[in-house]
Design an enzyme around this catalytic site. Structure first.
Site, short mmCIF file in Angstrom:
data_model
loop_
_atom_site.label_atom_id
_atom_site.label_comp_id
_atom_site.label_asym_id
_atom_site.label_seq_id
_atom_site.Cartn_x
_atom_site.Cartn_y
_atom_site.Cartn_z
N ALA A 63 0.61 -1.36 -0.08
CA ALA A 63 -0.02 0.01 0.00
C ALA A 63 1.05 1.30 -0.12
CB ALA A 63 -0.96 -0.03 1.23
N GLY A 108 0.68 -5.16 0.99
CA GLY A 108 -0.51 -5.15 0.08
C GLY A 108 -0.25 -5.81 -1.06
N GLU A 111 -0.47 -9.53 -0.38
CA GLU A 111 -2.03 -9.64 -0.01
C GLU A 111 -2.66 -9.78 -1.28
OE1 GLU A 111 -1.84 -6.51 2.78
OE2 GLU A 111 -2.48 -7.70 4.25
N GLU A 131 4.59 -5.29 7.70
CA GLU A 131 3.72 -4.30 8.21
C GLU A 131 4.08 -4.01 9.71
OE1 GLU A 131 2.50 -6.52 6.27
OE2 GLU A 131 1.10 -5.53 4.94
N1 DAK Z 1 4.60 3.14 -0.85
C1 DAK Z 1 4.89 4.44 -1.56
N2 DAK Z 1 6.23 4.60 -2.33
C2 DAK Z 1 6.71 3.39 -2.30
C3 DAK Z 1 6.50 2.22 -1.83
C4 DAK Z 1 5.31 2.18 -1.16
N3 DAK Z 1 4.88 0.99 -0.52
N4 DAK Z 1 7.43 1.46 -2.25
C5 DAK Z 1 8.33 2.10 -3.08
N5 DAK Z 1 7.99 3.17 -3.12
C6 DAK Z 1 8.49 4.22 -3.84
C7 DAK Z 1 9.84 4.70 -3.08
O1 DAK Z 1 9.52 5.80 -2.27
C8 DAK Z 1 10.65 5.40 -4.31
O2 DAK Z 1 9.98 6.59 -4.72
P1 DAK Z 1 10.95 7.90 -5.15
O3 DAK Z 1 11.72 8.35 -3.72
O4 DAK Z 1 11.64 7.40 -6.29
O5 DAK Z 1 9.90 8.95 -5.37
C9 DAK Z 1 10.26 4.37 -5.16
O6 DAK Z 1 9.05 3.68 -5.00
C10 DAK Z 1 11.31 3.55 -5.52
O7 DAK Z 1 11.65 2.83 -4.29
P2 DAK Z 1 13.07 2.69 -3.63
O8 DAK Z 1 13.94 3.92 -4.25
O9 DAK Z 1 12.90 2.60 -2.46
O10 DAK Z 1 13.67 1.51 -4.41
P3 DAK Z 1 14.68 0.20 -3.70
O11 DAK Z 1 14.94 -0.68 -4.68
O12 DAK Z 1 15.75 1.16 -2.98
O13 DAK Z 1 13.86 -0.38 -2.63
C11 DAK Z 1 11.89 -1.47 -1.77
C12 DAK Z 1 12.53 -1.35 -3.00
C13 DAK Z 1 10.68 -2.38 -2.16
C14 DAK Z 1 12.68 -2.69 -1.02
C15 DAK Z 1 11.54 -0.48 -0.97
O14 DAK Z 1 10.97 0.90 -1.78
C16 DAK Z 1 10.62 -0.72 0.23
O15 DAK Z 1 11.08 -1.23 1.15
N6 DAK Z 1 9.52 -0.22 -0.08
C17 DAK Z 1 8.11 -0.22 0.94
C18 DAK Z 1 7.87 -1.77 0.97
C19 DAK Z 1 6.87 -1.97 2.09
O16 DAK Z 1 7.15 -1.62 3.12
N7 DAK Z 1 5.49 -2.27 1.66
C20 DAK Z 1 4.57 -2.47 2.42
C21 DAK Z 1 3.78 -1.23 2.64
S1 DAK Z 1 2.56 -1.54 4.11
C22 DAK Z 1 -4.65 -1.11 5.90
C23 DAK Z 1 -4.52 -2.29 4.61
C24 DAK Z 1 -3.46 -2.56 4.25
C25 DAK Z 1 -2.47 -1.98 4.47
C26 DAK Z 1 -2.28 -0.65 5.20
C27 DAK Z 1 -3.45 -0.44 5.77
N8 DAK Z 1 -5.90 -1.01 6.34
C28 DAK Z 1 -6.71 -1.78 6.75
C29 DAK Z 1 -5.93 0.65 6.82
C30 DAK Z 1 -0.90 -2.42 3.85
C31 DAK Z 1 0.00 -1.85 4.19
C32 DAK Z 1 1.22 -2.10 3.33
O17 DAK Z 1 1.22 -2.78 2.31
#
Ligand code: DAK
Length: 263
Positions: A63, A108, A111, A131
């Protein structure tokens, strides 16, 4: 649409989440567009779907953390509902959906792949539920679907540790059905989808419903669900042609049971 593309190849539809600059992260607009795309699919001419992400690095990196970071409790709940509704729509979509996971499938992203019927992935795929490191629980069904797919023990380990796993481990624990070199992934997904589409569509749909609905109830009820959906196949062109080919001993047709009508 800005973030979703849809292409139809014969009976197979390919949905691509197309926001590669953010590694295809799911914001509200992506979820709305995905919802609209699913609603617009013509089920008379489409027998299987493939869901994938644009680019060669990421399927869906979760997400959108930027969008989520400022949500209030009420907004968080509304965002969660939007996601859960569209994930559930995919899960109970009448035709099979194959997730072609071409890179990161985090939070997400993992998921949404689990809301699909079948997951196959590229060798560079990475799965995880990070998460708890962000101060939240998985919110798009991760605690529920992961445990059902890989067992409670492995799901708990992945979720509590927030440790990502690579494609080979995802295959070993049964999260994905197959791993392919990245350049072969879509070809393999299309081959599988075409194989599904070549079978009797009413029977395939009823199998999906029988498996999904049956898993929610005990075996006695589950068998009744199967009986009803089995019975539902009779008197259809599909059933008449499928069995007729066998009885006529027509090997060519027997091996090639097409082109059945939809209901
Ligand atoms: N959200 C927004 N932007 C993201 C992103 C994300 N999840 N993942 C990557 N990006 C963006 C980065 O900010 C970056 O943007 P710029 O800085 O270039 O503008 C671009 O994508 C490239 O990412 P990186 O520069 O970080 O690329 P790397 O190769 O260095 O790293 C990575 C790739 C996938 C390891 C890293 O980007 C990363 O750790 N990303 C986050 C992964 C993550 O933690 N995903 C889980 C998110 S939590 C809910 C229901 C569901 C959810 C929440 C609430 N409710 C019921 C309310 C779900 C939650 C989630 O999914």
């Amino acid at each position: 649409m800005e973030f979703i593309t849809y292409e139809q190849e014969g009976f197979v539809g390919v949905i691509t989440i197309n926001r590669p600059k953010a590694l295809n992260a799911l914001n509200s607009q992506v979820l709305d567009e995905l919802n609209e795309t699913l609603d617009s699919i013509d089920l008379d001419t489409t027998r299987a779907l493939i869901l994938t992400g644009a680019g060669d690095k990421s399927f869906v990196a979760g997400a959108d953390i930027g969008e989520m970071s400022t949500l209030t409790k009420a907004e968080g709940e509304a965002f969660g509902k939007k996601g859960n509704d569209v994930f559930r729509k995919l899960e109970v979509f009448p035709i099979p959906v194959i997730a072609a996971v071409n890179g990161f499938a985090l939070g997400g992203g993992c998921e949404i792949s689990m809301s699909c019927d079948i997951r196959i992935c590229s060798e560079n795929a990475i799965f995880g539920q990070p998460e708890v490191g962000l101060g939240i629980t998985p919110g798009f069904g991760g605690t529920q679907r992961l445990a059902r797919l890989v067992g409670a023990g492995m799901a708990k380990q992945m979720i509590y540790t927030a440790r990502n796993i690579k494609a080979d481990e995802a295959y070993r624990i049964g999260l994905v059905n197959a791993v392919y070199p990245a350049e072969e992934l879509m070809e393999q997904a299309k081959k599988m989808a075409a194989g599904i589409a070549a079978n009797a569509p009413i029977a395939v749909r009823n199998c999906k419903k029988a498996i999904n609905d049956g898993l929610q109830v005990d075996m006695d009820e589950a068998i009744v669900i199967e009986e009803k959906l089995f019975g539902d196949c009779f008197e259809t062109e599909d059933q008449k042609a499928g069995m007729g080919n066998f009885l006529e001993k027509d090997k060519e047709k027997k091996l090639k049971v097409v082109p059945f009508q939809n209901k």
